[in-house]
Design an enzyme around this catalytic site. Structure first.
Site, PDB file in Angstrom:
ATOM      1  N   GLU A  92      24.114 106.255 119.100  1.00  0.00           N
ATOM      2  CA  GLU A  92      23.726 105.281 118.089  1.00  0.00           C
ATOM      3  C   GLU A  92      24.120 105.753 116.694  1.00  0.00           C
ATOM      4  O   GLU A  92      23.972 106.930 116.383  1.00  0.00           O
ATOM      5  CB  GLU A  92      22.206 105.112 118.131  1.00  0.00           C
ATOM      6  CG  GLU A  92      21.796 103.696 118.337  1.00  0.00           C
ATOM      7  CD  GLU A  92      20.332 103.604 118.759  1.00  0.00           C
ATOM      8  OE1 GLU A  92      20.019 102.667 119.465  1.00  0.00           O
ATOM      9  OE2 GLU A  92      19.537 104.465 118.376  1.00  0.00           O
ATOM     10  N   CYS A 105      25.024 106.836 108.978  1.00  0.00           N
ATOM     11  CA  CYS A 105      24.079 107.791 109.559  1.00  0.00           C
ATOM     12  C   CYS A 105      24.555 108.075 110.987  1.00  0.00           C
ATOM     13  O   CYS A 105      24.619 107.158 111.811  1.00  0.00           O
ATOM     14  CB  CYS A 105      22.707 107.123 109.540  1.00  0.00           C
ATOM     15  SG  CYS A 105      21.432 108.110 110.280  1.00  0.00           S
ATOM     16  N   CYS A 112      17.149 114.420 121.952  1.00  0.00           N
ATOM     17  CA  CYS A 112      16.926 115.629 121.146  1.00  0.00           C
ATOM     18  C   CYS A 112      15.878 116.493 121.839  1.00  0.00           C
ATOM     19  O   CYS A 112      14.808 115.993 122.203  1.00  0.00           O
ATOM     20  CB  CYS A 112      16.463 115.246 119.741  1.00  0.00           C
ATOM     21  SG  CYS A 112      16.122 116.701 118.714  1.00  0.00           S
ATOM     22  N   CYS A 116       9.870 115.972 118.461  1.00  0.00           N
ATOM     23  CA  CYS A 116       8.853 115.709 117.436  1.00  0.00           C
ATOM     24  C   CYS A 116       8.073 114.461 117.877  1.00  0.00           C
ATOM     25  O   CYS A 116       8.673 113.479 118.319  1.00  0.00           O
ATOM     26  CB  CYS A 116       9.497 115.471 116.075  1.00  0.00           C
ATOM     27  SG  CYS A 116      10.459 116.888 115.524  1.00  0.00           S
ATOM     28  N   CYS A 119       8.990 110.806 116.540  1.00  0.00           N
ATOM     29  CA  CYS A 119      10.402 110.397 116.526  1.00  0.00           C
ATOM     30  C   CYS A 119      10.813 109.751 117.845  1.00  0.00           C
ATOM     31  O   CYS A 119      10.612 110.335 118.911  1.00  0.00           O
ATOM     32  CB  CYS A 119      11.257 111.636 116.236  1.00  0.00           C
ATOM     33  SG  CYS A 119      13.017 111.356 116.451  1.00  0.00           S
ATOM     34  N   GLY A 165      19.352 113.685 117.186  1.00  0.00           N
ATOM     35  CA  GLY A 165      19.640 115.101 117.428  1.00  0.00           C
ATOM     36  C   GLY A 165      19.450 116.038 116.261  1.00  0.00           C
ATOM     37  O   GLY A 165      19.355 115.622 115.109  1.00  0.00           O
ATOM     38  N   GLU A 166      19.400 117.325 116.588  1.00  0.00           N
ATOM     39  CA  GLU A 166      19.200 118.366 115.584  1.00  0.00           C
ATOM     40  C   GLU A 166      20.529 119.118 115.366  1.00  0.00           C
ATOM     41  O   GLU A 166      20.972 119.867 116.236  1.00  0.00           O
ATOM     42  CB  GLU A 166      18.102 119.327 116.088  1.00  0.00           C
ATOM     43  CG  GLU A 166      17.955 120.610 115.307  1.00  0.00           C
ATOM     44  CD  GLU A 166      17.810 120.416 113.799  1.00  0.00           C
ATOM     45  OE1 GLU A 166      16.993 119.606 113.368  1.00  0.00           O
ATOM     46  OE2 GLU A 166      18.548 121.096 113.055  1.00  0.00           O
ATOM     47  N   SER A 197      20.668 116.980 107.897  1.00  0.00           N
ATOM     48  CA  SER A 197      19.204 117.024 107.910  1.00  0.00           C
ATOM     49  C   SER A 197      18.737 117.866 109.085  1.00  0.00           C
ATOM     50  O   SER A 197      19.247 117.732 110.196  1.00  0.00           O
ATOM     51  CB  SER A 197      18.659 115.592 108.034  1.00  0.00           C
ATOM     52  OG  SER A 197      17.270 115.606 108.237  1.00  0.00           O
ATOM     53  N   SER A 219      13.296 118.479 107.015  1.00  0.00           N
ATOM     54  CA  SER A 219      12.147 117.664 107.409  1.00  0.00           C
ATOM     55  C   SER A 219      10.905 118.540 107.453  1.00  0.00           C
ATOM     56  O   SER A 219      10.667 119.222 108.439  1.00  0.00           O
ATOM     57  CB  SER A 219      12.393 117.072 108.800  1.00  0.00           C
ATOM     58  OG  SER A 219      13.571 116.311 108.797  1.00  0.00           O
ATOM     59  N   HIS A 221       7.486 117.349 106.384  1.00  0.00           N
ATOM     60  CA  HIS A 221       6.509 116.375 106.895  1.00  0.00           C
ATOM     61  C   HIS A 221       5.046 116.802 106.924  1.00  0.00           C
ATOM     62  O   HIS A 221       4.158 115.975 106.739  1.00  0.00           O
ATOM     63  CB  HIS A 221       6.887 115.870 108.286  1.00  0.00           C
ATOM     64  CG  HIS A 221       8.245 115.250 108.382  1.00  0.00           C
ATOM     65  ND1 HIS A 221       8.821 114.546 107.357  1.00  0.00           N
ATOM     66  CD2 HIS A 221       9.163 115.234 109.393  1.00  0.00           C
ATOM     67  CE1 HIS A 221      10.010 114.120 107.735  1.00  0.00           C
ATOM     68  NE2 HIS A 221      10.244 114.525 108.961  1.00  0.00           N
ATOM     69  N   ASN A 295       8.109 105.087 110.178  1.00  0.00           N
ATOM     70  CA  ASN A 295       8.548 103.888 110.895  1.00  0.00           C
ATOM     71  C   ASN A 295       7.931 103.906 112.282  1.00  0.00           C
ATOM     72  O   ASN A 295       8.221 104.814 113.055  1.00  0.00           O
ATOM     73  CB  ASN A 295      10.080 103.899 111.091  1.00  0.00           C
ATOM     74  CG  ASN A 295      10.808 103.738 109.782  1.00  0.00           C
ATOM     75  OD1 ASN A 295      10.470 102.887 108.975  1.00  0.00           O
ATOM     76  ND2 ASN A 295      11.815 104.571 109.570  1.00  0.00           N
ATOM     77  N   CYS A 338      15.388 105.578 110.326  1.00  0.00           N
ATOM     78  CA  CYS A 338      15.319 106.955 110.801  1.00  0.00           C
ATOM     79  C   CYS A 338      14.212 107.115 111.822  1.00  0.00           C
ATOM     80  O   CYS A 338      13.144 106.559 111.690  1.00  0.00           O
ATOM     81  CB  CYS A 338      15.009 107.887 109.644  1.00  0.00           C
ATOM     82  SG  CYS A 338      16.389 108.043 108.573  1.00  0.00           S
TER      83      CYS A 338
HETATM   84  N1  SAH Z   1      16.899 116.305 113.623  1.00  0.00           N
HETATM   85  C1  SAH Z   1      17.089 116.213 112.239  1.00  0.00           C
HETATM   86  C2  SAH Z   1      17.924 115.015 111.818  1.00  0.00           C
HETATM   87  C3  SAH Z   1      17.682 113.711 112.526  1.00  0.00           C
HETATM   88  S1  SAH Z   1      16.138 112.915 112.217  1.00  0.00           S
HETATM   89  C4  SAH Z   1      15.761 116.239 111.525  1.00  0.00           C
HETATM   90  O1  SAH Z   1      14.730 116.145 112.188  1.00  0.00           O
HETATM   91  O2  SAH Z   1      15.750 116.408 110.299  1.00  0.00           O
HETATM   92  C5  SAH Z   1      16.371 112.291 110.552  1.00  0.00           C
HETATM   93  C6  SAH Z   1      15.081 112.102 109.777  1.00  0.00           C
HETATM   94  O3  SAH Z   1      14.270 111.045 110.318  1.00  0.00           O
HETATM   95  C7  SAH Z   1      14.188 113.339 109.792  1.00  0.00           C
HETATM   96  O4  SAH Z   1      13.670 113.615 108.517  1.00  0.00           O
HETATM   97  C8  SAH Z   1      13.089 112.906 110.721  1.00  0.00           C
HETATM   98  O5  SAH Z   1      11.932 113.668 110.581  1.00  0.00           O
HETATM   99  C9  SAH Z   1      12.936 111.464 110.335  1.00  0.00           C
HETATM  100  N2  SAH Z   1      12.127 110.688 111.266  1.00  0.00           N
HETATM  101  C10 SAH Z   1      11.946 110.913 112.579  1.00  0.00           C
HETATM  102  N3  SAH Z   1      11.110 109.987 113.099  1.00  0.00           N
HETATM  103  C11 SAH Z   1      10.772 109.160 112.083  1.00  0.00           C
HETATM  104  C12 SAH Z   1       9.949 107.999 111.991  1.00  0.00           C
HETATM  105  N4  SAH Z   1       9.337 107.497 113.050  1.00  0.00           N
HETATM  106  N5  SAH Z   1       9.836 107.405 110.801  1.00  0.00           N
HETATM  107  C13 SAH Z   1      10.506 107.873 109.714  1.00  0.00           C
HETATM  108  N6  SAH Z   1      11.302 108.960 109.729  1.00  0.00           N
HETATM  109  C14 SAH Z   1      11.429 109.598 110.912  1.00  0.00           C
HETATM  110 FE1  SF4 Z   2      14.940 115.794 116.981  1.00  0.00          FE
HETATM  111 FE2  SF4 Z   2      14.924 115.300 114.346  1.00  0.00          FE
HETATM  112 FE3  SF4 Z   2      13.791 113.574 116.095  1.00  0.00          FE
HETATM  113 FE4  SF4 Z   2      12.639 115.941 115.672  1.00  0.00          FE
HETATM  114  S1  SF4 Z   2      12.945 114.284 114.168  1.00  0.00           S
HETATM  115  S2  SF4 Z   2      12.997 114.985 117.680  1.00  0.00           S
HETATM  116  S3  SF4 Z   2      14.411 117.231 115.381  1.00  0.00           S
HETATM  117  S4  SF4 Z   2      15.968 114.078 115.937  1.00  0.00           S
END
Ligand code: SAH
Ligand code: SF4
Length: 352
Positions: A92, A105, A112, A116, A119, A165-166, A197, A219, A221, A295, A338
Protein backbone atom coordinates in the site's frame (compact mmCIF):
# COMPACT_ATOMS: atom_id res chain seq x y z
CA UNK A 1 21.59 -14.00 -7.82
CA UNK A 2 19.43 -10.89 -8.03
CA UNK A 3 17.98 -10.27 -11.51
CA UNK A 4 15.88 -7.13 -11.24
CA UNK A 5 17.95 -4.12 -12.40
CA UNK A 6 15.91 -1.88 -10.08
CA UNK A 7 17.70 -3.60 -7.18
CA UNK A 8 21.12 -2.46 -8.39
CA UNK A 9 22.93 0.71 -7.46
CA UNK A 10 24.95 2.16 -10.34
CA UNK A 11 28.14 0.67 -8.90
CA UNK A 12 26.57 -2.75 -8.57
CA UNK A 13 25.28 -2.64 -12.14
CA UNK A 14 28.72 -1.61 -13.40
CA UNK A 15 30.22 -4.65 -11.66
CA UNK A 16 27.56 -6.89 -13.17
CA UNK A 17 28.07 -5.50 -16.67
CA UNK A 18 31.85 -5.90 -16.37
CA UNK A 19 31.32 -9.53 -15.41
CA UNK A 20 29.39 -9.93 -18.67
CA UNK A 21 32.59 -8.82 -20.44
CA UNK A 22 31.07 -5.51 -21.45
CA UNK A 23 32.26 -1.93 -20.93
CA UNK A 24 31.35 -0.27 -17.65
CA UNK A 25 29.69 2.76 -19.29
CA UNK A 26 26.89 0.52 -20.53
CA UNK A 27 25.58 0.46 -16.97
CA UNK A 28 25.22 4.25 -17.07
CA UNK A 29 23.39 4.02 -20.36
CA UNK A 30 20.96 1.50 -18.88
CA UNK A 31 20.44 3.75 -15.84
CA UNK A 32 19.77 6.64 -18.19
CA UNK A 33 17.05 4.72 -20.04
CA UNK A 34 15.38 3.60 -16.85
CA UNK A 35 15.62 6.63 -14.60
CA UNK A 36 15.71 9.51 -17.08
CA UNK A 37 13.76 8.19 -20.07
CA UNK A 38 11.31 5.93 -18.24
CA UNK A 39 12.04 2.88 -20.40
CA UNK A 40 11.69 -0.49 -18.69
CA UNK A 41 12.39 -2.88 -21.56
CA UNK A 42 15.95 -3.60 -22.78
CA UNK A 43 14.68 -3.96 -26.37
CA UNK A 44 13.91 -0.23 -26.52
CA UNK A 45 17.35 0.88 -25.36
CA UNK A 46 18.48 1.97 -28.80
CA UNK A 47 22.13 2.77 -28.03
CA UNK A 48 22.77 -0.69 -26.54
CA UNK A 49 24.14 -3.22 -29.07
CA UNK A 50 21.92 -6.18 -29.88
CA UNK A 51 24.50 -8.62 -28.55
CA UNK A 52 24.35 -6.98 -25.10
CA UNK A 53 20.55 -6.78 -25.17
CA UNK A 54 20.48 -10.54 -25.71
CA UNK A 55 22.75 -11.04 -22.69
CA UNK A 56 20.69 -8.63 -20.59
CA UNK A 57 17.50 -10.50 -21.45
CA UNK A 58 19.05 -13.69 -20.12
CA UNK A 59 20.83 -12.32 -17.06
CA UNK A 60 18.57 -9.51 -15.87
CA UNK A 61 15.05 -8.11 -15.97
CA UNK A 62 13.24 -4.92 -15.01
CA UNK A 63 10.14 -5.48 -12.90
CA UNK A 64 7.95 -2.82 -11.30
CA UNK A 65 5.08 -3.36 -8.88
CA UNK A 66 1.71 -3.04 -10.65
CA UNK A 67 -1.17 -0.86 -9.55
CA UNK A 68 -4.21 -3.03 -9.02
CA UNK A 69 -6.55 -0.66 -7.22
CA UNK A 70 -6.82 3.04 -6.59
CA UNK A 71 -9.06 4.84 -4.17
CA UNK A 72 -9.41 8.62 -4.26
CA UNK A 73 -10.34 10.42 -1.08
CA UNK A 74 -13.37 12.67 -1.32
CA UNK A 75 -12.13 14.79 1.56
CA UNK A 76 -8.73 15.88 0.35
CA UNK A 77 -7.81 14.42 -3.07
CA UNK A 78 -5.29 11.99 -1.69
CA UNK A 79 -5.04 8.76 -3.60
CA UNK A 80 -4.43 5.40 -2.01
CA UNK A 81 -2.79 2.78 -4.19
CA UNK A 82 -2.81 -0.96 -3.85
CA UNK A 83 0.12 -2.44 -5.74
CA UNK A 84 1.04 -6.02 -6.47
CA UNK A 85 4.56 -7.41 -6.35
CA UNK A 86 5.98 -10.00 -8.72
CA UNK A 87 5.26 -12.74 -6.16
CA UNK A 88 1.65 -11.53 -5.85
CA UNK A 89 1.97 -9.83 -2.49
CA UNK A 90 0.18 -6.54 -1.89
CA UNK A 91 1.76 -3.20 -1.00
CA UNK A 92 0.00 0.00 0.00
CA UNK A 93 1.14 3.55 -0.76
CA UNK A 94 -0.55 6.93 -0.42
CA UNK A 95 -0.10 10.00 -2.59
CA UNK A 96 -1.04 13.13 -0.70
CA UNK A 97 -1.85 16.02 -3.03
CA UNK A 98 -1.66 19.34 -1.29
CA UNK A 99 -0.93 22.90 -2.43
CA UNK A 100 0.29 21.67 -5.83
CA UNK A 101 2.76 19.38 -4.08
CA UNK A 102 2.73 15.61 -4.00
CA UNK A 103 4.03 13.68 -1.02
CA UNK A 104 4.28 9.94 -1.43
CA UNK A 105 4.00 7.78 1.65
CA UNK A 106 5.67 4.46 0.89
CA UNK A 107 5.87 1.05 2.54
CA UNK A 108 9.01 -0.93 3.28
CA UNK A 109 7.49 -4.21 4.49
CA UNK A 110 4.44 -6.37 4.03
CA UNK A 111 2.94 -6.14 7.50
CA UNK A 112 5.19 -5.20 10.42
CA UNK A 113 6.68 -7.44 13.12
CA UNK A 114 6.69 -4.69 15.78
CA UNK A 115 2.96 -4.94 16.40
CA UNK A 116 2.24 -1.56 17.97
CA UNK A 117 -1.23 -1.87 19.49
CA UNK A 118 -2.69 1.23 17.80
CA UNK A 119 -1.46 0.48 14.28
CA UNK A 120 -3.52 -1.34 11.67
CA UNK A 121 -0.42 -2.63 9.86
CA UNK A 122 0.91 -4.14 13.08
CA UNK A 123 -2.36 -5.59 14.33
CA UNK A 124 -4.50 -6.49 11.33
CA UNK A 125 -1.85 -7.93 9.02
CA UNK A 126 0.56 -10.79 9.43
CA UNK A 127 4.16 -9.78 8.90
CA UNK A 128 5.21 -11.47 5.67
CA UNK A 129 8.52 -10.05 4.53
CA UNK A 130 10.70 -7.05 3.87
CA UNK A 131 10.30 -5.26 0.56
CA UNK A 132 13.43 -5.16 -1.58
CA UNK A 133 14.83 -1.94 -3.07
CA UNK A 134 13.07 -2.49 -6.41
CA UNK A 135 9.72 -2.71 -4.62
CA UNK A 136 10.48 0.39 -2.54
CA UNK A 137 11.60 2.65 -5.39
CA UNK A 138 9.10 0.82 -7.62
CA UNK A 139 6.23 2.38 -5.62
CA UNK A 140 7.64 5.79 -6.52
CA UNK A 141 8.23 5.05 -10.21
CA UNK A 142 4.89 3.34 -10.82
CA UNK A 143 2.85 5.97 -8.99
CA UNK A 144 4.79 8.90 -10.48
CA UNK A 145 4.07 7.52 -13.95
CA UNK A 146 0.41 7.04 -13.10
CA UNK A 147 0.07 10.64 -11.86
CA UNK A 148 1.81 11.97 -14.96
CA UNK A 149 -0.30 9.86 -17.29
CA UNK A 150 -3.49 11.10 -15.65
CA UNK A 151 -2.19 14.65 -15.56
CA UNK A 152 -2.55 14.89 -11.81
CA UNK A 153 -0.07 17.57 -10.78
CA UNK A 154 3.60 17.20 -11.61
CA UNK A 155 6.26 14.98 -10.18
CA UNK A 156 6.25 13.62 -6.67
CA UNK A 157 8.02 16.19 -4.48
CA UNK A 158 8.56 14.36 -1.22
CA UNK A 159 8.89 10.75 -0.18
CA UNK A 160 8.13 9.65 3.36
CA UNK A 161 8.81 6.17 4.73
CA UNK A 162 5.60 6.13 6.76
CA UNK A 163 3.60 3.35 5.15
CA UNK A 164 3.69 -0.29 6.20
CA UNK A 165 6.72 -1.47 8.14
CA UNK A 166 9.70 -0.38 10.19
CA UNK A 167 12.51 0.95 7.96
CA UNK A 168 15.28 0.28 10.47
CA UNK A 169 14.49 -3.44 10.38
CA UNK A 170 15.06 -3.44 6.62
CA UNK A 171 18.21 -1.37 6.51
CA UNK A 172 20.03 -2.93 3.56
CA UNK A 173 17.13 -2.33 1.21
CA UNK A 174 16.43 1.12 2.63
CA UNK A 175 20.09 2.12 2.13
CA UNK A 176 20.04 0.86 -1.41
CA UNK A 177 16.78 2.63 -2.21
CA UNK A 178 18.02 5.92 -0.72
CA UNK A 179 21.09 5.61 -2.93
CA UNK A 180 18.84 5.14 -5.97
CA UNK A 181 16.39 7.86 -4.92
CA UNK A 182 19.17 10.42 -4.51
CA UNK A 183 21.87 9.48 -7.05
CA UNK A 184 22.25 12.10 -9.80
CA UNK A 185 22.21 9.41 -12.46
CA UNK A 186 19.15 7.73 -10.97
CA UNK A 187 16.04 9.43 -9.53
CA UNK A 188 18.00 12.47 -8.36
CA UNK A 189 15.77 13.51 -5.46
CA UNK A 190 17.22 15.88 -2.92
CA UNK A 191 18.02 14.28 0.45
CA UNK A 192 15.94 16.97 2.06
CA UNK A 193 12.88 15.53 0.36
CA UNK A 194 13.18 12.16 2.06
CA UNK A 195 11.82 11.48 5.54
CA UNK A 196 12.28 8.22 7.38
CA UNK A 197 10.04 7.40 10.32
CA UNK A 198 10.99 4.90 13.00
CA UNK A 199 9.47 3.55 16.14
CA UNK A 200 12.93 3.53 17.62
CA UNK A 201 15.14 0.61 16.84
CA UNK A 202 18.37 1.90 18.36
CA UNK A 203 21.18 0.07 16.61
CA UNK A 204 22.66 2.11 13.84
CA UNK A 205 20.04 4.87 13.99
CA UNK A 206 22.42 7.81 14.49
CA UNK A 207 25.11 6.34 12.21
CA UNK A 208 22.53 5.93 9.48
CA UNK A 209 21.18 9.49 9.69
CA UNK A 210 24.67 10.97 9.98
CA UNK A 211 25.68 9.05 6.87
CA UNK A 212 22.66 9.62 4.64
CA UNK A 213 21.57 13.04 5.95
CA UNK A 214 17.90 12.48 5.33
CA UNK A 215 15.22 13.74 7.69
CA UNK A 216 14.25 11.66 10.69
CA UNK A 217 10.90 11.32 12.42
CA UNK A 218 10.65 9.28 15.62
CA UNK A 219 7.41 7.79 16.91
CA UNK A 220 7.55 8.49 20.64
CA UNK A 221 3.78 8.60 21.37
CA UNK A 222 4.11 7.77 25.09
CA UNK A 223 6.55 9.65 27.35
CA UNK A 224 6.96 6.98 30.06
CA UNK A 225 8.46 3.53 29.68
CA UNK A 226 5.58 1.97 31.52
CA UNK A 227 2.98 3.19 29.04
CA UNK A 228 5.16 2.97 25.96
CA UNK A 229 5.98 -0.67 26.63
CA UNK A 230 2.29 -1.39 27.01
CA UNK A 231 1.43 -0.06 23.54
CA UNK A 232 4.72 -0.41 21.67
CA UNK A 233 6.44 -3.74 22.45
CA UNK A 234 9.73 -2.48 20.95
CA UNK A 235 10.07 -0.26 24.04
CA UNK A 236 10.86 -3.31 26.18
CA UNK A 237 13.99 -3.81 24.08
CA UNK A 238 14.80 -0.17 23.48
CA UNK A 239 13.51 1.93 26.38
CA UNK A 240 13.14 5.67 26.04
CA UNK A 241 16.51 6.57 27.69
CA UNK A 242 18.36 4.36 25.23
CA UNK A 243 16.47 5.85 22.29
CA UNK A 244 17.08 9.44 23.42
CA UNK A 245 20.80 8.73 23.95
CA UNK A 246 20.95 7.46 20.38
CA UNK A 247 19.11 10.57 19.08
CA UNK A 248 21.62 12.83 20.83
CA UNK A 249 24.37 11.35 18.65
CA UNK A 250 22.80 12.76 15.49
CA UNK A 251 24.66 15.74 13.99
CA UNK A 252 22.16 18.44 13.16
CA UNK A 253 22.97 21.58 11.20
CA UNK A 254 21.65 24.99 12.15
CA UNK A 255 18.11 24.72 10.81
CA UNK A 256 17.76 20.97 11.17
CA UNK A 257 15.72 19.17 13.81
CA UNK A 258 14.33 15.73 14.60
CA UNK A 259 10.57 15.37 14.24
CA UNK A 260 8.95 13.75 17.24
CA UNK A 261 5.69 12.06 16.31
CA UNK A 262 3.20 12.00 19.15
CA UNK A 263 -0.19 10.32 18.80
CA UNK A 264 -3.04 12.07 20.56
CA UNK A 265 -5.29 9.41 22.10
CA UNK A 266 -8.14 10.71 24.22
CA UNK A 267 -7.45 10.36 27.95
CA UNK A 268 -4.64 7.87 27.38
CA UNK A 269 -1.62 10.02 26.61
CA UNK A 270 -2.97 13.54 26.19
CA UNK A 271 -3.00 14.98 29.75
CA UNK A 272 -0.79 17.74 31.14
CA UNK A 273 1.09 15.05 33.07
CA UNK A 274 2.07 13.54 29.70
CA UNK A 275 2.97 16.92 28.22
CA UNK A 276 5.31 17.61 31.16
CA UNK A 277 6.91 14.19 30.90
CA UNK A 278 7.39 14.71 27.17
CA UNK A 279 9.01 18.07 27.73
CA UNK A 280 11.48 16.57 30.24
CA UNK A 281 12.23 13.65 27.96
CA UNK A 282 13.10 15.93 25.04
CA UNK A 283 15.38 18.22 27.04
CA UNK A 284 18.63 18.85 25.19
CA UNK A 285 17.31 17.64 21.80
CA UNK A 286 16.57 19.85 18.78
CA UNK A 287 13.06 18.77 17.92
CA UNK A 288 9.75 19.63 16.37
CA UNK A 289 6.80 17.81 17.95
CA UNK A 290 4.13 16.71 15.51
CA UNK A 291 0.86 15.92 17.27
CA UNK A 292 -1.12 13.30 15.36
CA UNK A 293 -4.75 12.70 16.28
CA UNK A 294 -5.17 8.92 16.57
CA UNK A 295 -6.84 7.40 13.51
CA UNK A 296 -9.22 4.72 14.69
CA UNK A 297 -8.24 1.16 13.83
CA UNK A 298 -10.20 -2.05 14.24
CA UNK A 299 -8.21 -3.67 17.02
CA UNK A 300 -7.61 -0.68 19.31
CA UNK A 301 -10.63 0.82 20.97
CA UNK A 302 -9.82 4.42 21.66
CA UNK A 303 -10.73 7.87 20.41
CA UNK A 304 -8.64 10.65 18.97
CA UNK A 305 -8.14 13.51 21.42
CA UNK A 306 -10.60 16.38 21.11
CA UNK A 307 -9.47 19.63 19.54
CA UNK A 308 -9.59 21.23 22.98
CA UNK A 309 -7.26 18.64 24.56
CA UNK A 310 -4.88 18.86 21.60
CA UNK A 311 -4.72 22.64 21.92
CA UNK A 312 -4.05 22.44 25.65
CA UNK A 313 -1.26 19.92 25.12
CA UNK A 314 0.24 21.95 22.27
CA UNK A 315 0.05 25.19 24.23
CA UNK A 316 1.89 23.67 27.17
CA UNK A 317 4.75 22.58 24.91
CA UNK A 318 4.78 25.95 23.14
CA UNK A 319 4.99 27.70 26.52
CA UNK A 320 8.16 25.71 27.14
CA UNK A 321 9.57 26.87 23.77
CA UNK A 322 9.07 23.55 22.03
CA UNK A 323 8.08 23.88 18.38
CA UNK A 324 4.74 22.07 17.77
CA UNK A 325 2.60 21.28 14.74
CA UNK A 326 -0.66 19.35 14.51
CA UNK A 327 -1.08 16.89 11.67
CA UNK A 328 -4.44 16.96 10.03
CA UNK A 329 -4.94 13.36 9.13
CA UNK A 330 -5.16 12.61 5.47
CA UNK A 331 -7.87 10.66 3.74
CA UNK A 332 -9.59 8.97 6.62
CA UNK A 333 -12.34 7.99 4.18
CA UNK A 334 -9.97 5.76 2.20
CA UNK A 335 -8.25 4.48 5.34
CA UNK A 336 -5.03 5.81 3.93
CA UNK A 337 -4.09 7.81 6.96
CA UNK A 338 -1.03 6.79 8.91
CA UNK A 339 -1.42 3.58 10.82
CA UNK A 340 -4.41 2.57 8.76
CA UNK A 341 -2.52 0.63 6.13
CA UNK A 342 -4.02 -2.83 6.29
CA UNK A 343 -4.49 -3.66 2.62
CA UNK A 344 -8.18 -2.81 2.57
CA UNK A 345 -8.73 -0.88 -0.59
CA UNK A 346 -12.31 -0.82 -1.79
CA UNK A 347 -11.44 1.48 -4.65
CA UNK A 348 -11.53 1.11 -8.39
CA UNK A 349 -9.90 -2.03 -9.72
CA UNK A 350 -7.43 -1.56 -12.54
CA UNK A 351 -7.30 -5.28 -13.24
CA UNK A 352 -8.76 -6.26 -16.58
N1 SAH B 1 7.23 1.99 11.48
C1 SAH B 1 7.51 3.36 11.41
C2 SAH B 1 6.94 4.03 10.16
C3 SAH B 1 5.57 3.62 9.72
S1 SAH B 1 4.22 4.11 10.75
C4 SAH B 1 7.05 4.06 12.66
O1 SAH B 1 6.37 3.44 13.47
O2 SAH B 1 7.44 5.22 12.87
C5 SAH B 1 4.12 5.87 10.42
C6 SAH B 1 3.51 6.67 11.56
O3 SAH B 1 2.11 6.38 11.74
C7 SAH B 1 4.16 6.39 12.91
O4 SAH B 1 4.40 7.58 13.61
C8 SAH B 1 3.09 5.58 13.59
O5 SAH B 1 3.24 5.56 14.98
C9 SAH B 1 1.85 6.28 13.11
N2 SAH B 1 0.62 5.54 13.39
C10 SAH B 1 0.48 4.21 13.52
N3 SAH B 1 -0.81 3.91 13.79
C11 SAH B 1 -1.49 5.08 13.82
C12 SAH B 1 -2.85 5.43 14.03
N4 SAH B 1 -3.78 4.51 14.24
N5 SAH B 1 -3.19 6.72 13.97
C13 SAH B 1 -2.26 7.68 13.70
N6 SAH B 1 -0.95 7.42 13.48
C14 SAH B 1 -0.57 6.13 13.55
FE1 SF4 C 1 5.22 -1.16 12.66
FE2 SF4 C 1 5.30 1.52 12.70
FE3 SF4 C 1 2.95 0.19 12.76
FE4 SF4 C 1 4.54 0.09 14.89
S1 SF4 C 1 3.54 1.92 14.01
S2 SF4 C 1 3.49 -1.66 13.95
S3 SF4 C 1 6.53 0.09 13.94
S4 SF4 C 1 4.42 0.22 11.07
Amino acid sequence: MEKNVLNFTLKQLETKITKLNEKKFRAQQIFDWIYKKNIFDFEYMSNIPKSLIDKLNIELDITLPKIIKINTSKIDKSIKFLLETKDKNLIESLAILENKRVTLCISCMIGCPLKCKFCATGTELKFKRNLDASEIIGQYITINNFLKEKNIFGNINNVVFMGMGEPFLNLNNIEKSIEIFTHKKALDLSKKKLVISTSGVDKGLSDFINKFKIKLAVSIHFPTNEQRSQFMPINKKVPLEKLITELKKIDLKKREYITIEYLMIEKINDTLFHAEKLKSLLKGLKVKVNLIPYNPTKMFFAKPSSEKRINKFANYLLSKSIFVTVRRSKSKDVTGACGQFALKNNGVSLLK
